[in-house]
Design an enzyme around this catalytic site. Structure first.
Site, PDB file in Angstrom:
ATOM      1  N   LYS A  48     -12.616  -5.416   7.075  1.00 19.76           N
ATOM      2  CA  LYS A  48     -12.126  -6.269   5.828  1.00 19.76           C
ATOM      3  C   LYS A  48     -13.378  -7.396   5.703  1.00 19.76           C
ATOM      4  O   LYS A  48     -13.798  -8.002   6.560  1.00 19.76           O
ATOM      5  CB  LYS A  48     -11.024  -6.562   5.789  1.00 19.76           C
ATOM      6  CG  LYS A  48     -10.377  -7.570   6.911  1.00 19.76           C
ATOM      7  CD  LYS A  48      -9.091  -8.253   6.777  1.00 19.76           C
ATOM      8  CE  LYS A  48      -8.902  -9.072   8.045  1.00 19.76           C
ATOM      9  NZ  LYS A  48      -7.675  -9.963   7.818  1.00 19.76           N
ATOM     10  N   HIS A  72      -5.015  -1.366  -5.344  1.00 22.59           N
ATOM     11  CA  HIS A  72      -5.694  -0.324  -4.379  1.00 22.59           C
ATOM     12  C   HIS A  72      -6.671   0.506  -5.235  1.00 22.59           C
ATOM     13  O   HIS A  72      -6.284   0.929  -6.412  1.00 22.59           O
ATOM     14  CB  HIS A  72      -4.633   0.545  -3.795  1.00 22.59           C
ATOM     15  CG  HIS A  72      -3.955  -0.308  -2.656  1.00 22.59           C
ATOM     16  ND1 HIS A  72      -2.766  -1.201  -2.910  1.00 22.59           N
ATOM     17  CD2 HIS A  72      -4.197  -0.547  -1.554  1.00 22.59           C
ATOM     18  CE1 HIS A  72      -2.383  -1.786  -2.042  1.00 22.59           C
ATOM     19  NE2 HIS A  72      -2.942  -1.565  -0.971  1.00 22.59           N
ATOM     20  N   CYS A 127       0.580  -1.100   0.033  1.00 19.45           N
ATOM     21  CA  CYS A 127      -0.015   0.113  -0.097  1.00 19.45           C
ATOM     22  C   CYS A 127       0.690   1.238  -0.010  1.00 19.45           C
ATOM     23  O   CYS A 127       0.412   2.083  -0.764  1.00 19.45           O
ATOM     24  CB  CYS A 127      -1.258   0.166   0.948  1.00 19.45           C
ATOM     25  SG  CYS A 127      -0.597  -1.002   2.515  1.00 19.45           S
ATOM     26  N   GLN A 170       1.643 -11.111  -3.754  1.00 22.11           N
ATOM     27  CA  GLN A 170       0.150 -10.573  -3.496  1.00 22.11           C
ATOM     28  C   GLN A 170      -0.316 -10.166  -4.823  1.00 22.11           C
ATOM     29  O   GLN A 170       0.157  -9.303  -5.514  1.00 22.11           O
ATOM     30  CB  GLN A 170      -0.124  -9.572  -2.382  1.00 22.11           C
ATOM     31  CG  GLN A 170       0.091 -10.119  -0.932  1.00 22.11           C
ATOM     32  CD  GLN A 170      -0.339  -9.001  -0.111  1.00 22.11           C
ATOM     33  OE1 GLN A 170       0.209  -7.888  -0.293  1.00 22.11           O
ATOM     34  NE2 GLN A 170      -0.963  -9.244   0.874  1.00 22.11           N
ATOM     35  N   ARG A 212       7.029 -11.114   5.183  1.00 24.09           N
ATOM     36  CA  ARG A 212       6.489 -11.062   6.497  1.00 24.09           C
ATOM     37  C   ARG A 212       7.071 -12.013   7.287  1.00 24.09           C
ATOM     38  O   ARG A 212       7.056 -13.348   7.083  1.00 24.09           O
ATOM     39  CB  ARG A 212       5.172 -11.385   6.616  1.00 24.09           C
ATOM     40  CG  ARG A 212       4.298 -10.242   5.765  1.00 24.09           C
ATOM     41  CD  ARG A 212       2.703 -10.422   5.751  1.00 24.09           C
ATOM     42  NE  ARG A 212       2.077  -9.371   4.646  1.00 24.09           N
ATOM     43  CZ  ARG A 212       0.794  -9.202   4.691  1.00 24.09           C
ATOM     44  NH1 ARG A 212      -0.123 -10.289   5.242  1.00 24.09           N
ATOM     45  NH2 ARG A 212       0.379  -8.534   3.954  1.00 24.09           N
ATOM     46  N   ASP A 268      -2.363  -7.943  -5.593  1.00 23.69           N
ATOM     47  CA  ASP A 268      -2.606  -6.814  -4.830  1.00 23.69           C
ATOM     48  C   ASP A 268      -3.211  -5.538  -5.811  1.00 23.69           C
ATOM     49  O   ASP A 268      -2.624  -5.432  -6.615  1.00 23.69           O
ATOM     50  CB  ASP A 268      -1.234  -6.008  -4.062  1.00 23.69           C
ATOM     51  CG  ASP A 268      -1.871  -5.307  -2.669  1.00 23.69           C
ATOM     52  OD1 ASP A 268      -3.111  -5.424  -2.492  1.00 23.69           O
ATOM     53  OD2 ASP A 268      -1.226  -4.877  -1.932  1.00 23.69           O
ATOM     54  N   HIS A 292      -8.045  -1.560   0.017  1.00 20.88           N
ATOM     55  CA  HIS A 292      -6.855  -2.633  -0.393  1.00 20.88           C
ATOM     56  C   HIS A 292      -7.725  -3.748  -0.780  1.00 20.88           C
ATOM     57  O   HIS A 292      -8.701  -4.142  -0.305  1.00 20.88           O
ATOM     58  CB  HIS A 292      -6.294  -2.721   0.670  1.00 20.88           C
ATOM     59  CG  HIS A 292      -5.986  -1.836   1.718  1.00 20.88           C
ATOM     60  ND1 HIS A 292      -4.505  -1.548   1.757  1.00 20.88           N
ATOM     61  CD2 HIS A 292      -6.261  -0.696   2.369  1.00 20.88           C
ATOM     62  CE1 HIS A 292      -4.282  -0.594   2.485  1.00 20.88           C
ATOM     63  NE2 HIS A 292      -5.496   0.103   2.818  1.00 20.88           N
TER      64      HIS A 292
END
Length: 681
Positions: free
Chosen positions: A497, A417, A366, A413, A395, A415, A543
RNA sequence: GCCGUUGUAGCUCAGCUGGUAGAGCAGCUGAUUCGUAAUCAGCAGGUCAGCGGUUCAAGUCCGCUCAACGGCUCCA
């Protein structure tokens, strides 16, 4: 005096006053009496010994009813507890509930008392003895702490057992032992010398519990809180018949064969090693599947006007302060640490050299996307702006939680946004829910569970923001008519979420997709857009990830297909098998044709017989096996069979490729679009 | 991180109560040139996870560390 009982078929039946559920069953048929596990009176499960009242609605539950298995397993948990108390002196009981495929009992072992899987044999033997004895389960309600039942219980288990005491204390808070109308009963069940606090109901006697097996041991915390006592959780399972138990154990064996960690080795997809715990090594075949998963997602993103970006793996620590990760996600982050050589002594390495500008490896994408957004001014005309990245994040994970590809320390990910106006939130979320289900559908994944997670203790942002964000998610879910479960306090630190959970081969549920609403980060990073009113506003950020992580989704898909990937995902789509070395040249020519057509093809040039090559390719789950020998070389044809043994027969390479189902990502995506259009018409 | 279990050849696993390691598959070599789920023979492969201890002697016993497996807690 007779009483009248109403039965589920609408009929009623007269039986003598004081009759039990068992008596009622017997009056209907002796067979039913024998098969009765429990009764349901006015919607409440009761023992078959329960005394009926005039006008009761009664249903008799037999082993054919699904709820009967739960009762059986609950009783089995008690049987196990009784055996453990005898075999492991000093053990204290806490709670023993039923699970999806069995039951467990959490046991507290005081200092000096121990129990391992080596004790299973003794405990199971004791359980078998108790089951053979077949003593009744007898319900006793304690009217007070002074009652005989309560005293008897305390003598066996309750004396120094603070866990049971806590449960009874909770019941007392609800009014137990008082004269109140709605006071909960404090009930105990006796089976021979054993007595345990329990709501019930139970099977009539221990004879029902012959097909019970202890499965495994695990640690657990009292009331699932890591600050509490460590308990020993003993898992078991129980069935009504020997055959059902055997079938269950067989099913578990079969499920193990689908385990992606086993298949990863067998199909040469990936491996792990000690030097890199939780960091997978993807082999060529695994990488092929991985890349195709990513490509498929790219097509999906493209058709929904996402813009793909790439952002740095490492950012300065100050960026993570701005985002709030430093305060809220520190434990899960990898930080850089500098080493220097001593100026005067090159052998001397200074380990804790001060970092001029401390850096951290990104655990999320992000901040990078926020920085791209912020790089120039945006107009409301551009919103919603969807920025996507196949973002590699790292992580740190506690040692006990790593799990094959499902839980790794570095993963990509899918991912993205969405930067949007507050008015656009709901529409964006609805679009996402539909989008995600389309993707899961493409992999034939239907067992997808939704969860809505709300504000956690550690979080940023105002109450008002959280409320707005949570209600936006709820509204979108309700609008889509989707069922979902609410997890209070399980949200991300920056927003609530919706998570999409999918099960693995052993029934464990893993979070894949996620949609998160975030009012905080755009503000923290100072994002703006110019509205129609000419004023500057802060956008809202969503997200979202659909696969969640490619690694995890790869694992899920591997297990779902048991390694037999659909054609478009298969790392090798066609394997050419020459009947003997004499036909290697022809095999090479055939392979070249497939290769030209964009098919992933391999030739088995080994000096083995055809049967061996077929077996090897079949076990590698290659979709199409192409046999070439004298006949094929003469006629410039091929002979094809499918991996499950079905013969497709003789054809030419050109004709075969022409007739193949979609074998590339673009072809698959096109065919899925057609299906959607057809379905809509 | 916590509880329980495990760690022997590339893979899957034997190795009893301590006496310096074995099988199958895979690999390599040779023979064989084969038609729809394993052709035959030979060869090569191990600091027994790592470190330390007990012992005349440790894969085996003890301790610590690491990793994996099953859960708990936490997460994509």
């Amino acid at each position: 005096m007779d009483i009248s009982i109403n039965l589920p078929d609408g009929s009623s039946r007269s039986i003598p006053e004081g009759s039990s559920v068992f008596d009622l069953a017997k009056s209907i048929s002796p067979g039913l009496a024998k098969a009765a596990v429990v009764g349901v009176v006015d919607g409440q499960q009761v023992d078959v010994s329960h005394t009926l009242q005039d006008g009761d609605e009664v249903r008799i539950v037999t082993k054919k009813d699904p709820e009967a298995l739960e009762v059986l397993r609950h009783s089995a948990a008690h049987l196990m507890a009784a055996a453990i108390l005898e075999e492991v002196p000093g053990a204290q009981l806490t709670i023993g509930p039923v699970t999806e495929d069995g039951f467990y009992y959490d046991i507290y072992l005081p200092e000096g008392v121990s129990m391992g899987e080596g004790d299973f044999g003794r405990i199971e033997k004791k359980m078998a003895q108790l089951a053979k004895k077949g003593q009744r389960f007898e319900r006793c309600v304690a009217p007070s702490r002074q009652s005989d039942v309560f005293r008897e219980y305390v003598a066996i288990d309750g004396g120094a057992n603070k866990f049971k005491e806590e449960i009874i204390g909770d019941l007392e808070k609800l009014g137990a032992f008082s004269d109140a109308e709605d006071a909960p009963e404090v009930s105990f069940y006796k089976m021979g010398d054993f007595i345990d606090l329990c709501r019930g109901p139970h099977v009539p006697n221990a004879k029902w519990l012959k097909h019970t097996k202890l499965m495994k041991l695990a640690g657990a915390y009292w009331r699932a809180n890591a600050a509490n006592e460590q308990l020993l959780r003993v898992y078991g399972t129980a069935f009504f018949s020997k055959e059902d138990l055997a079938a269950h154990l067989h099913m578990l064996e079969e499920a193990k064969k689908r385990d992606h960690r086993v298949l990863g080795e067998q199909l040469d997809l990936f491996h792990f090693q000690e030097d890199a715990p939780g960091f997978p090594f993807l082999h060529p075949k695994g990488t092929s599947v991985y890349n195709n998963l990513m490509e498929f997602m790219r097509v999906q993103l493209h058709s929904r006007s996402y813009k793909e970006v790439r952002t740095p793996l490492i950012l300065s620590e100050s960026a993570w302060h701005t985002s709030g990760h430093y305060d809220n996600y520190l434990e899960n982050m990898f930080f850089t640490k500098r080493k220097r050589r001593d100026k005067d002594d090159a052998q001397n390495i200074i380990d804790n050299a001060d970092e001029d500008r401390p850096m951290a490896v990104k655990p999320m994408n992000c901040p990078g996307h926020l920085m791209i957004y912020k790089h120039r001014m945006h107009s409301h005309h551009e919103l919603p702006l969807r920025i996507a990245e196949m973002g590699l994040v790292h992580r740190r994970e506690a040692s006990g939680v790593r799990h094959g590809m499902f839980r790794v320390q570095a993963f990509v990910q899918d991912d993205a946004h969405h930067f949007c106006t507050p008015e656009q939130i709901e529409g964006e979320i609805q679009l996402l829910i539909k989008f995600f289900f389309e993707v899961y559908g493409a992999f034939d994944l239907s067992d997808v569970r939704l969860e809505l997670s709300t504000r956690p203790e550690k979080s940023i942002g105002s109450d008002e923001m959280w409320e707005k964000a949570e209600s936006a998610l709820k509204k979108a879910l309700d609008a889509g008519g989707r069922e979902y479960q609410v997890n209070e306090g399980d949200g991300a630190f920056y927003g609530p979420k919706i998570d999409f959970h999918i099960r693995d081969s052993l029934g464990r549920s893993w979070q894949c997709g996620t949609i998160q609403v975030d009012f905080s980060m755009p503000e923290r990073f100072g994002l703006e857009y110019v509205g129609a009113d000419g004023a500057r506003h802060t956008p809202v950020m969503l997200h979202r990830a659909c696969y969640g992580s490619i690694e995890r989704f790869f694992g899920i898909v591997t297990e779902h297909f048991a390694g037999a990937f659909p054609l478009w995902l298969a790392p090798v789509q066609v394997k050419i098998l020459p009947v003997s070395e004499k036909f290697n040249d022809y095999a090479g020519k055939v392979a070249a044709k497939f290769d030209d057509a964009g098919v992933r093809v391999e030739v088995d040039y080994s000096d083995e017989r055809l049967g061996y090559k077929i077996r090897a390719a079949t076990m590698q789950k290659v979709p199409y096996l192409v046999v070439v020998g004298q006949k094929e070389a003469d006629g410039d044809i091929i002979n094809v069979r499918w991996r499950d043994g079905d013969d497709i027969g003789e054809t030419t390479v050109e004709a075969f490729v022409e007739g193949m189902p979609p074998y590339t990502v673009p072809a698959l995506a096109a065919s899925l679009r057609e299906q959607t259009v057809e379905a809509a018409e």
